[in-house]
Scaffold this motif. Structure first.
Motif, PDB file in Angstrom:
ATOM      1  N   MET A   1      14.050  -8.615  -0.704  1.00 34.70           N
ATOM      2  CA  MET A   1      14.539  -7.432  -0.005  1.00 34.70           C
ATOM      3  C   MET A   1      13.428  -6.383   0.143  1.00 34.70           C
ATOM      4  SD  MET A   1      18.359  -6.288  -0.576  1.00 34.70           S
ATOM      5  CE  MET A   1      18.231  -5.150  -1.941  1.00 34.70           C
ATOM      6  N   GLY A   5      11.818  -4.808   3.542  1.00 37.33           N
ATOM      7  CA  GLY A   5      11.609  -3.372   3.687  1.00 37.33           C
ATOM      8  C   GLY A   5      10.170  -3.045   4.069  1.00 37.33           C
ATOM      9  N   GLU A  88       6.314  -1.463  -5.689  1.00 39.38           N
ATOM     10  CA  GLU A  88       7.198  -2.636  -5.677  1.00 39.38           C
ATOM     11  C   GLU A  88       6.411  -3.905  -5.950  1.00 39.38           C
ATOM     12  OE1 GLU A  88       9.899  -0.360  -2.333  1.00 39.38           O
ATOM     13  OE2 GLU A  88       8.659  -2.045  -1.739  1.00 39.38           O
TER      14      GLU A  88
ATOM     15  N   PRO B  47      13.274   6.789   0.882  1.00 34.81           N
ATOM     16  CA  PRO B  47      14.026   5.652   0.335  1.00 34.81           C
ATOM     17  C   PRO B  47      13.668   5.397  -1.125  1.00 34.81           C
ATOM     18  CG  PRO B  47      12.252   4.863   1.763  1.00 34.81           C
ATOM     19  CD  PRO B  47      12.233   6.362   1.825  1.00 34.81           C
ATOM     20  N   THR B  48      14.634   4.902  -1.888  1.00 33.61           N
ATOM     21  CA  THR B  48      14.344   4.527  -3.274  1.00 33.61           C
ATOM     22  C   THR B  48      13.423   3.313  -3.283  1.00 33.61           C
ATOM     23  OG1 THR B  48      16.387   3.263  -3.244  1.00 33.61           O
ATOM     24  CG2 THR B  48      16.464   5.435  -4.256  1.00 33.61           C
ATOM     25  N   TYR B  49      13.865   2.245  -2.596  1.00 32.07           N
ATOM     26  CA  TYR B  49      13.039   1.045  -2.434  1.00 32.07           C
ATOM     27  C   TYR B  49      12.880   0.800  -0.934  1.00 32.07           C
ATOM     28  CZ  TYR B  49      13.680   0.043  -7.380  1.00 32.07           C
ATOM     29  OH  TYR B  49      13.649   0.120  -8.748  1.00 32.07           O
ATOM     30  N   SER B  50      11.734   0.197  -0.538  1.00 26.84           N
ATOM     31  CA  SER B  50      11.482  -0.052   0.901  1.00 26.84           C
ATOM     32  C   SER B  50      12.654  -0.766   1.545  1.00 26.84           C
ATOM     33  CB  SER B  50      10.248  -0.930   1.090  1.00 26.84           C
ATOM     34  OG  SER B  50       9.108  -0.301   0.602  1.00 26.84           O
ATOM     35  N   GLY B  51      13.214  -1.734   0.820  1.00 26.93           N
ATOM     36  CA  GLY B  51      14.252  -2.554   1.432  1.00 26.93           C
ATOM     37  C   GLY B  51      15.649  -2.072   1.113  1.00 26.93           C
ATOM     38  N   LEU B  80       7.593   8.492   3.224  1.00 22.35           N
ATOM     39  CA  LEU B  80       7.343   7.443   2.229  1.00 22.35           C
ATOM     40  C   LEU B  80       6.439   7.952   1.117  1.00 22.35           C
ATOM     41  CD1 LEU B  80       6.766   4.352   4.553  1.00 22.35           C
ATOM     42  CD2 LEU B  80       8.825   4.971   3.304  1.00 22.35           C
TER      43      LEU B  80
END
Ligand SMILES: [Zn+2]
Lengths: 207, 162
Positions: A1, A5, A88, B47-51, B80
């Motif tokens: 995911m 993103g 990430e 956003p917290t996470y990109s996805g 971002l």
């Protein structure tokens, strides 16, 4: 995911820079096979868990120094995407590296599987460092990264994990590339078919 | 005229879709608000996470709330950088998480250390520190699944990102 993103962030920015009225979705779903310039490594298929993990691990190990360097790009938006993605990616690298070690230093069977996967995939790793004239132009402007400078950090991390995993790189010096020129391996067609099915069957559909 | 503090207070009512006990303010997703006029406001989110699949939904919820409060033009900016970190979660937010049964983020060792000790996470049910990690990934990517060795309850841990 997270990878979806990161791809979305990059494609949205690409669409904006291109400024031809194409959206990130258009870029993701409506190009032809030879218009994708991804490395062949990332299009290799899932199925065998060791193959999936080795593919992910090689890619994660590349993305770490890549995003570290790209954080300092002269392009503010690329730098911001890199800063976000790096956090990430550290997580991804830890996850895939620990699996490599578990499998390599695990049972005879898991060691054999991960060794086979390395033999299958390592030849695709060199393409991660491929640069063309556009890259060179952007490097001179301080926007893109000279990928050659990332090799020491990449190799060091690869060796560090392999050593703990009691694994070795394959002897073969065979290198494959072409993805960055729009040439792809067999699996890519299958991937695209699945990915583009909805947009081709129902043009302009939205979720 | 409505000032920025009023907007911040309004947004306390907008829940995060995945952890509804937290507001978008508790999570630190809203980075700035700017009142342009009686009818117009700008909101900057990250956003917290990109996805994170919830971002569109969060935007929609903020828009609905502010429309209800009488704004006609609501503009969103997504930034971002600086990248979101669990350090931005408010203390009130951490307490709400715990009361809800999710262990809030604790300081973790560097992600680049392999096989580092899993962080000591206190059980939200009985408070015991005698817990173990079952899986790096829980009900959503931002959580890990833990279990308490004392009361045996499994629970979610909101992972540290920085
Ligand atoms: Zn307990």
């Amino acid at each position: 995911m997270d990878l979806i993103g990161q791809a979305t962030s990059l494609l949205e920015y690409a669409a904006q820079v291109e400024d031809k009225g194409r959206s990130a979705d258009d870029l993701a779903f409506l190009r032809f096979e030879n218009q994708y310039f991804n490395t062949q490594l990332v299009e290799q298929k899932n199925g065998d868990f060791a193959v999936t993990i080795v593919r992910q691990w090689i890619f994660d190990t590349f993305r770490l120094p890549f995003y570290e360097a790209l954080q300092h790009s002269a392009d503010k938006q690329l730098a911001a995407i890199a800063e976000k993605s790096l956090k990430e990616t550290k997580y991804h690298w830890k996850h895939s590296s620990e699996w490599i070690i578990r499998m390599g230093d695990g049972t005879e069977e898991s060691n054999k599987r991960v060794t086979d996967a390395l033999n299958l995939l390592w030849k695709f790793s060199d393409e991660l460092f491929y640069m063309d004239d556009v890259d060179k132009e952007l490097i001179s402007q301080g926007v893109a990264i000279d990928l050659e400078t990332l090799r020491p950090a990449f190799n060091e991390r690869i060796q560090y994990v392999l050593q703990q995993a009691t694994l070795q790189l394959p002897d073969s010096k065979w290198k494959l590339n072409g993805g960055r020129l729009g040439r792809h391996t067999e699996h890519f067609g299958h991937l695209l078919a699945e990915m583009q099915y909805m947009q081709r069957a129902y043009p302009n559909m939205e979720w | 005229m409505v000032n920025e503090t009023t907007i911040w207070n309004y947004l306390e009512e907008v829940p995060d879709p995945e952890v509804p006990v937290l507001s978008v303010i508790d999570l630190g997703i809203v980075r700035a608000v700017k009142v342009i006029s009686e009818k117009e406001v700008e909101v900057t989110i990250t956003p917290t996470y990109s996805g994170c699949p919830a971002m569109n939904y969060i935007e929609k919820n903020i828009r609905e709330l502010l429309t209800e409060k009488g704004f006609e033009k609501i503009t969103f900016h997504t930034v971002l950088s600086p990248a979101w970190t669990t350090d931005w979660m408010s203390e009130a937010g951490k307490e709400k998480l715990l009361a809800y049964g999710i262990a809030p983020p604790v300081n973790e060792v560097d992600k680049l250390i392999l096989f580092g000790d899993a962080p000591v996470v206190r059980c939200p049910q009985c408070g015991s520190e005698n817990t173990k990690m079952l899986s790096q990934f829980g009900s959503t990517a931002c959580k890990a699944l833990y279990q308490c060795n004392d009361c045996l309850e499994p629970f979610d841990y909101f992972k540290c990102l920085r």
